[in-house]
Motif scaffolding. Sequence first.
Motif, mmCIF file in Angstrom:
data_model
loop_
_atom_site.group_PDB
_atom_site.id
_atom_site.type_symbol
_atom_site.label_atom_id
_atom_site.label_comp_id
_atom_site.label_asym_id
_atom_site.label_seq_id
_atom_site.Cartn_x
_atom_site.Cartn_y
_atom_site.Cartn_z
ATOM 1 N N ASN A 175 20.879 33.044 4.940
ATOM 2 C CA ASN A 175 19.930 33.859 4.194
ATOM 3 C C ASN A 175 20.457 33.996 2.780
ATOM 4 O OD1 ASN A 175 18.317 35.819 3.038
ATOM 5 N ND2 ASN A 175 18.055 36.922 4.955
ATOM 6 N N VAL A 220 18.835 44.083 7.807
ATOM 7 C CA VAL A 220 18.268 44.695 9.003
ATOM 8 C C VAL A 220 18.437 43.711 10.158
ATOM 9 C CG1 VAL A 220 16.140 45.494 10.098
ATOM 10 C CG2 VAL A 220 16.649 46.141 7.733
ATOM 11 N N GLN A 259 20.860 52.974 7.650
ATOM 12 C CA GLN A 259 20.131 52.528 6.469
ATOM 13 C C GLN A 259 20.856 51.326 5.885
ATOM 14 O OE1 GLN A 259 17.202 53.894 5.215
ATOM 15 N NE2 GLN A 259 17.233 55.054 7.120
ATOM 16 N N LYS A 260 20.126 50.206 5.731
ATOM 17 C CA LYS A 260 20.724 48.990 5.182
ATOM 18 C C LYS A 260 19.737 48.329 4.235
ATOM 19 C CE LYS A 260 22.219 47.539 9.658
ATOM 20 N NZ LYS A 260 22.578 46.455 10.543
ATOM 21 N N ASN A 261 20.252 47.441 3.433
ATOM 22 C CA ASN A 261 19.420 46.579 2.614
ATOM 23 C C ASN A 261 18.454 45.836 3.536
ATOM 24 O OD1 ASN A 261 19.057 43.617 1.575
ATOM 25 N ND2 ASN A 261 19.415 44.874 -0.242
ATOM 26 N N GLU A 262 17.250 45.583 3.073
ATOM 27 C CA GLU A 262 16.239 44.940 3.915
ATOM 28 C C GLU A 262 16.688 43.586 4.469
ATOM 29 O OE1 GLU A 262 12.784 43.166 1.715
ATOM 30 O OE2 GLU A 262 13.734 44.196 0.018
ATOM 31 N N TYR A 263 17.551 42.868 3.760
ATOM 32 C CA TYR A 263 18.012 41.565 4.221
ATOM 33 C C TYR A 263 19.130 41.679 5.257
ATOM 34 C CZ TYR A 263 15.205 39.798 0.425
ATOM 35 O OH TYR A 263 14.159 39.511 -0.416
ATOM 36 N N LYS A 284 19.294 35.345 0.269
ATOM 37 C CA LYS A 284 19.004 36.614 -0.399
ATOM 38 C C LYS A 284 19.848 37.778 0.122
ATOM 39 C CE LYS A 284 14.314 35.349 -1.595
ATOM 40 N NZ LYS A 284 12.896 35.723 -1.533
ATOM 41 N N SER A 285 20.623 37.553 1.180
ATOM 42 C CA SER A 285 21.449 38.632 1.749
ATOM 43 C C SER A 285 22.548 39.039 0.786
ATOM 44 C CB SER A 285 22.094 38.188 3.060
ATOM 45 O OG SER A 285 21.134 38.021 4.049
#
Length: 95
Positions: free
Chosen positions: A70, A20, A14-18, A72-73
Amino acid sequence: MILARVVGNIVASQKNEYLVGAKLMLLQPLDTGGNPAGDEFIAVDGVGAGEGDLVLCIAEGGSARAVYRNAKSPIDTVIAGIVDVVESEDGTLRL
């Protein structure tokens, strides 16, 4: 910037969407003699590094996100380069 050796991989289901698809690596910081120089830490791989590689890391959020390309990461540290040789005043060291 931090000189470090890749000592392992981090697997996170499970990770932050940015994050993945991002490869997370466990790093051991080193001095120029190749000796451990602090506690291990985690970085996002921005260059295709592998276990055992000597790497150069950036540990500043804005710059790390720029290398990872990125904005937003939610990253703070990124592997920015794989090191071939370290040169010092005493001569060239291969780590």
